[in-house]
Design a protein around this motif. Structure first.
Motif, PDB file in Angstrom:
ATOM      1  N   ARG A  87       1.118   9.681 -12.723  1.00  0.00           N
ATOM      2  CA  ARG A  87       0.461   8.554 -13.366  1.00  0.00           C
ATOM      3  C   ARG A  87       1.446   7.585 -14.001  1.00  0.00           C
ATOM      4  O   ARG A  87       2.197   6.924 -13.335  1.00  0.00           O
ATOM      5  CB  ARG A  87      -0.528   9.063 -14.414  1.00  0.00           C
ATOM      6  CG  ARG A  87      -1.627   8.054 -14.714  1.00  0.00           C
ATOM      7  CD  ARG A  87      -2.548   8.551 -15.795  1.00  0.00           C
ATOM      8  NE  ARG A  87      -3.603   7.592 -16.006  1.00  0.00           N
ATOM      9  CZ  ARG A  87      -4.346   7.560 -17.091  1.00  0.00           C
ATOM     10  NH1 ARG A  87      -4.153   8.436 -18.050  1.00  0.00           N
ATOM     11  NH2 ARG A  87      -5.303   6.662 -17.211  1.00  0.00           N
ATOM     12  N   ARG A 321      -8.900  -1.610  -7.166  1.00  0.00           N
ATOM     13  CA  ARG A 321      -8.181  -0.449  -6.638  1.00  0.00           C
ATOM     14  C   ARG A 321      -9.045   0.800  -6.783  1.00  0.00           C
ATOM     15  O   ARG A 321      -9.571   1.102  -7.862  1.00  0.00           O
ATOM     16  CB  ARG A 321      -6.859  -0.274  -7.368  1.00  0.00           C
ATOM     17  CG  ARG A 321      -5.871  -1.397  -7.084  1.00  0.00           C
ATOM     18  CD  ARG A 321      -4.555  -1.162  -7.787  1.00  0.00           C
ATOM     19  NE  ARG A 321      -3.868   0.008  -7.258  1.00  0.00           N
ATOM     20  CZ  ARG A 321      -2.687   0.425  -7.705  1.00  0.00           C
ATOM     21  NH1 ARG A 321      -2.101  -0.208  -8.692  1.00  0.00           N
ATOM     22  NH2 ARG A 321      -2.115   1.487  -7.175  1.00  0.00           N
ATOM     23  N   GLU A 322      -9.174   1.521  -5.696  1.00  0.00           N
ATOM     24  CA  GLU A 322      -9.943   2.754  -5.705  1.00  0.00           C
ATOM     25  C   GLU A 322      -9.011   3.934  -5.997  1.00  0.00           C
ATOM     26  O   GLU A 322      -7.797   3.842  -5.874  1.00  0.00           O
ATOM     27  CB  GLU A 322     -10.630   2.959  -4.348  1.00  0.00           C
ATOM     28  CG  GLU A 322     -11.597   1.832  -3.985  1.00  0.00           C
ATOM     29  CD  GLU A 322     -12.218   2.037  -2.607  1.00  0.00           C
ATOM     30  OE1 GLU A 322     -11.771   2.977  -1.909  1.00  0.00           O
ATOM     31  OE2 GLU A 322     -13.117   1.283  -2.247  1.00  0.00           O
ATOM     32  N   THR A 323      -9.611   5.047  -6.392  1.00  0.00           N
ATOM     33  CA  THR A 323      -8.834   6.254  -6.652  1.00  0.00           C
ATOM     34  C   THR A 323      -9.294   7.370  -5.731  1.00  0.00           C
ATOM     35  O   THR A 323     -10.434   7.408  -5.283  1.00  0.00           O
ATOM     36  CB  THR A 323      -8.988   6.715  -8.110  1.00  0.00           C
ATOM     37  OG1 THR A 323     -10.381   6.939  -8.384  1.00  0.00           O
ATOM     38  CG2 THR A 323      -8.447   5.673  -9.065  1.00  0.00           C
ATOM     39  N   ASN A 327      -7.346  11.456  -8.495  1.00  0.00           N
ATOM     40  CA  ASN A 327      -7.122  10.377  -9.471  1.00  0.00           C
ATOM     41  C   ASN A 327      -5.825   9.612  -9.206  1.00  0.00           C
ATOM     42  O   ASN A 327      -5.171   9.127 -10.133  1.00  0.00           O
ATOM     43  CB  ASN A 327      -7.114  10.929 -10.896  1.00  0.00           C
ATOM     44  CG  ASN A 327      -8.480  11.425 -11.324  1.00  0.00           C
ATOM     45  OD1 ASN A 327      -9.508  10.821 -10.979  1.00  0.00           O
ATOM     46  ND2 ASN A 327      -8.507  12.516 -12.070  1.00  0.00           N
ATOM     47  N   TYR A 329      -4.229   6.269  -7.550  1.00  0.00           N
ATOM     48  CA  TYR A 329      -4.670   4.941  -7.149  1.00  0.00           C
ATOM     49  C   TYR A 329      -4.232   4.615  -5.721  1.00  0.00           C
ATOM     50  O   TYR A 329      -3.079   4.827  -5.344  1.00  0.00           O
ATOM     51  CB  TYR A 329      -4.109   3.881  -8.100  1.00  0.00           C
ATOM     52  CG  TYR A 329      -4.893   3.753  -9.382  1.00  0.00           C
ATOM     53  CD1 TYR A 329      -5.992   2.908  -9.468  1.00  0.00           C
ATOM     54  CD2 TYR A 329      -4.540   4.486 -10.502  1.00  0.00           C
ATOM     55  CE1 TYR A 329      -6.712   2.796 -10.642  1.00  0.00           C
ATOM     56  CE2 TYR A 329      -5.255   4.382 -11.688  1.00  0.00           C
ATOM     57  CZ  TYR A 329      -6.347   3.534 -11.747  1.00  0.00           C
ATOM     58  OH  TYR A 329      -7.067   3.428 -12.903  1.00  0.00           O
ATOM     59  N   LYS A 332      -3.574  -1.708  -3.483  1.00  0.00           N
ATOM     60  CA  LYS A 332      -4.411  -2.880  -3.689  1.00  0.00           C
ATOM     61  C   LYS A 332      -4.822  -3.442  -2.329  1.00  0.00           C
ATOM     62  O   LYS A 332      -4.014  -3.486  -1.398  1.00  0.00           O
ATOM     63  CB  LYS A 332      -3.648  -3.951  -4.464  1.00  0.00           C
ATOM     64  CG  LYS A 332      -4.417  -5.257  -4.636  1.00  0.00           C
ATOM     65  CD  LYS A 332      -3.575  -6.322  -5.283  1.00  0.00           C
ATOM     66  CE  LYS A 332      -3.322  -6.003  -6.739  1.00  0.00           C
ATOM     67  NZ  LYS A 332      -2.652  -7.131  -7.428  1.00  0.00           N
TER      68      LYS A 332
END
Length: 347
Positions: A87, A321-323, A327, A329, A332
Motif C-alpha cells: 500500500r 480506479r478499481e481494486t 485491495n 489498486y 487508472k
C-alpha cells in the motif's frame, strides 16, 4: 532553500525528473528541512487515502524511504535487491528508487555453467538509470527489461525487451551487441536508442553519436547508421527502412520529456499508457487517423490529455480506479472518444 511540494506529487505519480530526485535528496541531507518534508508527506497521505495518519507511522515510513535513497546511491557499486512494500510504502518508495529492480542471477545454459546474469526489470510508469560491468551506462524506459552477464568475457552481449538508451564504452577488441527479438545492434563505442517492445509492430534503432551496424537475428547486415539516422524494422513483413531524424527527439525521455513525433492516436495511446502506467482505451476508431507532434515536460496525465483535446476533436473520460480482492489498486483507465460536436471544425 525553498522546497516545492509539487516535486513530491510528481514522485507519487511517477512523473518526476532527475532534477526532482536531486532536489529531494538535498532536503534529506539537510537536517533542518526534515520536519517540512515530513509535513508534506503527511498532507499527501491524507489527500491520497482520505484519512489522517499518526506521526509515528509517518516517521516509520520516512525511515524506510531514507534507507531506500541510500540504497539508490549504491546501485552503481553493487547489485541490490529492493523490497516491495504494501500500500502506502510502495507509493512512497517506488519513485525514490526509480524502478522496482528485480535482479535475478541465472546460470548460462551453455558450456560455461558458472557464468551468471543479472536482469533489470523496469515497471510501467517509471524510468531507471543503469551501469553495466564494462562501465557502459544508460537508461531503461517504462515497461522494459535488460539482461546482461555480471562479467563480460569476449563480445559484450546484452538482451533488451522494451526501450533503452545506451552510452557504450569504446573497446575495439570486444564489440557491444544489443540483442532484441528480431535485431542485433552491434557497436564499438557510441550512444544510441533501441525500441523493441513486445507486441509492437516494429523495432527501431536511433543513433545519436558514433556508428552502429544493425543486423538480423541471424547476423545478416541490414544497414550501418550514422549520427541522426534511424532504422525501422517491420516485424510482420520483414522489411526495413532507414531515414534521417533529429536524434534528440527520441532520447528526451531520459530527461523526463514525453515527445510525440507526428504519431497517430494508436501510438499516442500506447505511449501514454506506458509512460503513466495507465490503461488508455480508444472507443471510437474515427480518431485513429489524427496525428500529434508535441513535447511535454513533467506534465501529469490529465494535463497532457487536455492539451491533446485542443489539437483534435477528441474527449476523454477517466474511470475511478478499481481494486482487486486483495485491495490492490488497478491501473487508472482512460477512455478516448470522438467529440462529434467539434469534428467538422477539424476537417
Amino acid at each position: 532553500m525553498d522546497f516545492n511540494p509539487e516535486i513530491l506529487h510528481r514522485y507519487f505519480k511517477g512523473t518526476y525528473s532527475h532534477s526532482d530526485y536531486k532536489n529531494l535528496k538535498a532536503f534529506w541531507e539537510n537536517e533542518p528541512y526534515r520536519p517540512m518534508l515530513k509535513k508534506h508527506l503527511e498532507e499527501h497521505w491524507e489527500r491520497y487515502f482520505e484519512e489522517s495518519q499518526s506521526g509515528q507511522k509517518v516517521d516509520y515510513l520516512l525511515r524506510k524511504i531514507h534507507r531506500q535513497i541510500k540504497a539508490e546511491e549504491k546501485l552503481q557499486k553493487r547489485v541490490n535487491f529492493i523490497n516491495v512494500f504494501q500500500r502506502a510504502a510502495a507509493i512512497l518508495i517506488v519513485p525514490f528508487v526509480l524502478a522496482f529492480l528485480s535482479i535475478l542471477y541465472l546460470q548460462q545454459k551453455t558450456d560455461s555453467p558458472k557464468l551468471a546474469y543479472a536482469e533489470i526489470q523496469c515497471p510501467f510508469g517509471v524510468r531507471t538509470k543503469f551501469e553495466l560491468p564494462d562501465g557502459s551506462s544508460g537508461f531503461l524506459n517504462s515497461g522494459s527489461t535488460l539482461r546482461f552477464p555480471t562479467l563480460f568475457t569476449g563480445q559484450r552481449n546484452v538482451s533488451l525487451s522494451g526501450e533503452a538508451y545506451f552510452n557504450v564504452v569504446s573497446d575495439e577488441a570486444h564489440p557491444f551487441v544489443v540483442k532484441t527479438p528480431n535485431l542485433n545492434v552491434k557497436v564499438l563505442g557510441t550512444e544510441f536508442n533501441v525500441i523493441a517492445y513486445e507486441g509492437d509492430a516494429s523495432e527501431e534503432v536511433i543513433l545519436n553519436k558514433g556508428r552502429v551496424d544493425v543486423l538480423s537475428a541471424k547476423g545478416d547486415l541490414y544497414c550501418a547508421l550514422q549520427p541522426n539516422q534511424s532504422m525501422t524494422f517491420n516485424i510482420s513483413s520483414g522489411t526495413m527502412w532507414q531515414k534521417n531524424v533529429e536524434a534528440h527527439q527520441y532520447i528526451g525521455w531520459t530527461e523526463g520529456k514525453l515527445v510525440f513525433r507526428h504519431e497517430n492516436m494508436q501510438q499516442v495511446a500506447q505511449r501514454l499508457g506506458r509512460w503513466y502506467n495507465a490503461e488508455v482505451e480508444i472507443q471510437d476508431p474515427e480518431i485513429l487517423d489524427y496525428v500529434f507532434r508535441a513535447t511535454f515536460v513533467d506534465e501529469p496525465l490529465d494535463e497532457v490529455l487536455k492539451l491533446l483535446t485542443y489539437t483534435a476533436p477528441i474527449s476523454y473520460e477517466t474511470k475511478l480506479r478499481e481494486t482487486t480482492q486483495d485491495n490492490i489498486y488497478k491501473k487508472k483507465k482512460v477512455i478516448l472518444k470522438l467529440d462529434k460536436k467539434r469534428e467538422a471544425a477539424f476537417k
